[in-house]
Design an enzyme around this catalytic site. Structure first.
Site, PDB file in Angstrom:
ATOM      1  N   ASP A  15      28.811  49.631 -19.055  1.00 45.42           N
ATOM      2  CA  ASP A  15      28.372  50.802 -19.828  1.00 45.42           C
ATOM      3  C   ASP A  15      28.863  50.747 -21.278  1.00 45.42           C
ATOM      4  O   ASP A  15      29.457  51.725 -21.777  1.00 45.42           O
ATOM      5  CB  ASP A  15      28.895  52.090 -19.176  1.00 45.42           C
ATOM      6  CG  ASP A  15      28.628  52.163 -17.680  1.00 45.42           C
ATOM      7  OD1 ASP A  15      27.555  51.720 -17.255  1.00 45.42           O
ATOM      8  OD2 ASP A  15      29.496  52.666 -16.937  1.00 45.42           O
ATOM      9  N   GLU A 225      19.308  57.426 -16.442  1.00 42.59           N
ATOM     10  CA  GLU A 225      20.669  57.625 -16.970  1.00 42.59           C
ATOM     11  C   GLU A 225      20.835  56.785 -18.236  1.00 42.59           C
ATOM     12  O   GLU A 225      19.875  56.167 -18.704  1.00 42.59           O
ATOM     13  CB  GLU A 225      21.724  57.230 -15.924  1.00 42.59           C
ATOM     14  CG  GLU A 225      21.659  55.771 -15.503  1.00 42.59           C
ATOM     15  CD  GLU A 225      22.573  55.449 -14.315  1.00 42.59           C
ATOM     16  OE1 GLU A 225      23.215  56.335 -13.752  1.00 42.59           O
ATOM     17  OE2 GLU A 225      22.625  54.251 -13.949  1.00 42.59           O
TER      18      GLU A 225
END
Ligand code: FUB
Length: 324
Positions: A15, A225
């Site tokens: 991420d 997301e």
């Protein structure tokens, strides 16, 4: 091009939120850790407990791991799972945004502050009032206004917030089907001090190329997301993960609040279930930071990589070198 090497191999990272601060690239990743938790759609296997900050003077050069910048144990409101973070600079201070489960198991978003981009970061005692779900990304516009984008469906619980209140019973409903609009990410303006929302939370509408909101059934295009916003040539670019179809996609708009119009895929599926990225300009070139699982072959033990991006004649993003 051959598959890029991980930025670091001493820890597992995912991420990646990349920014240029003080002339260097700083990367704010999740810090994956080993555990015996079986993979499930709630994401229980992503059981992280702290954050490290990475930096580099050049893309392809040495990456420095600055060590632990913030620990879950030091954040009073957190119960577990410190997930994908981001960091923003304003007025010489650095604001680190992170999601985690609160004591009720509900994902919320917190903020921590530092004088230095590598931290350590001092967390606020409670989460940002009105915040929910996961994957915060902070974009500071040229006029100094900061926006916090967030949200993720299924394990990220965004489907529980359709009324503005948390409805645990909606967790298993996941998302609509057919031509109903998809669940969209959220955005809030930040106050000047960067610690709270200035006004309400709004939906970020992503339209399909026909000008209508992307359908819930269009899993190749709908938001799942990993929101990220950057600006190029006066336009705002909203990029995101499509989750269960494993693409990174982007949409382009005229306002940081949207609406955005779907503009295509940026990255095809890589090894591993999740895909999550950031986009940053450094010394006149544009880069995609992302992760895969090539260092472990396990979904919850990921590694961060970088590839160059270019814009085509219509301003759409693509990889500089084709993906193999
Ligand atoms: O790292 C935990 C979660 O996995 C992130 O919040 C999602 O974006 C996915 O990458």
């Amino acid at each position: 091009m051959s598959d890029p090497a991980p930025l670091v191999t001493n820890i597992f990272t995912a991420d990646p939120s990349a920014h240029v601060f003080n002339g260097k690239i700083y990367v704010y990743p999740s810090h994956d850790r080993e555990n015996e938790i079986e993979d499930n759609d709630e994401g229980d296997q992503y059981d992280m407990v702290d954050y490290h900050v990475l930096s580099m003077d050049s893309v392809g050069g040495k990456t420095t791991d600055h060590g632990v910048a913030l620990k879950a144990d030091d954040i009073p409101w957190v119960s577990k799972q410190v997930w994908a973070p981001d960091c923003a600079e304003k007025n010489g201070k650095f604001y680190f945004y992170f999601p985690a489960r609160d004591k009720e198991g509900i994902f919320r978003i917190g903020v921590a502050e530092s004088d230095k981009p590598e931290g350590p970061f001092k967390p606020d005692p409670d989460y940002i009032p009105g915040s929910y779900s996961i994957d915060p990304a902070c974009f500071v516009d040229e006029d100094g206004q900061a926006y916090l984008y967030f949200g993720g469906i299924w394990g990220g619980q965004l489907q529980c917030w359709t009324t503005g209140e948390f409805k645990r019973e909606d967790y298993d409903n996941r998302e609509a089907s057919g031509d109903q609009p998809a669940i969209f990410p959220r955005v809030a303006k930040m106050t000047e001090d960067m610690h709270t929302f200035d006004g309400g939370v709004q939906e970020v509408v992503i339209n399909d190329t026909d000008g209508k909101p992307i359908h819930a059934s269009n899993h190749d295009r709908r938001f799942f997301e990993a929101a990220w916003v950057h600006k190029y040539n006066g336009k705002y670019y909203f990029s995101y993960s499509t989750g269960d179809t494993h693409f990174l996609a982007h949409a382009i708009g005229d306002s940081p609040l949207g609406p955005f119009t779907y503009a295509g895929k940026i990255l095809d599926p890589v090894q591993g279930w999740t895909t999550h990225h950031s986009i940053v300009e450094f010394k006149g070139k544009w880069y995609l930071f992302y992760h895969d699982t090539s260092l472990s072959d396990k979904n919850h033990l990921r590694c961060v990589k970088v590839r160059e991006l270019v814009y085509d004649d219509e301003g759409k993003l693509k990889l500089a070198q084709p993906q193999k």
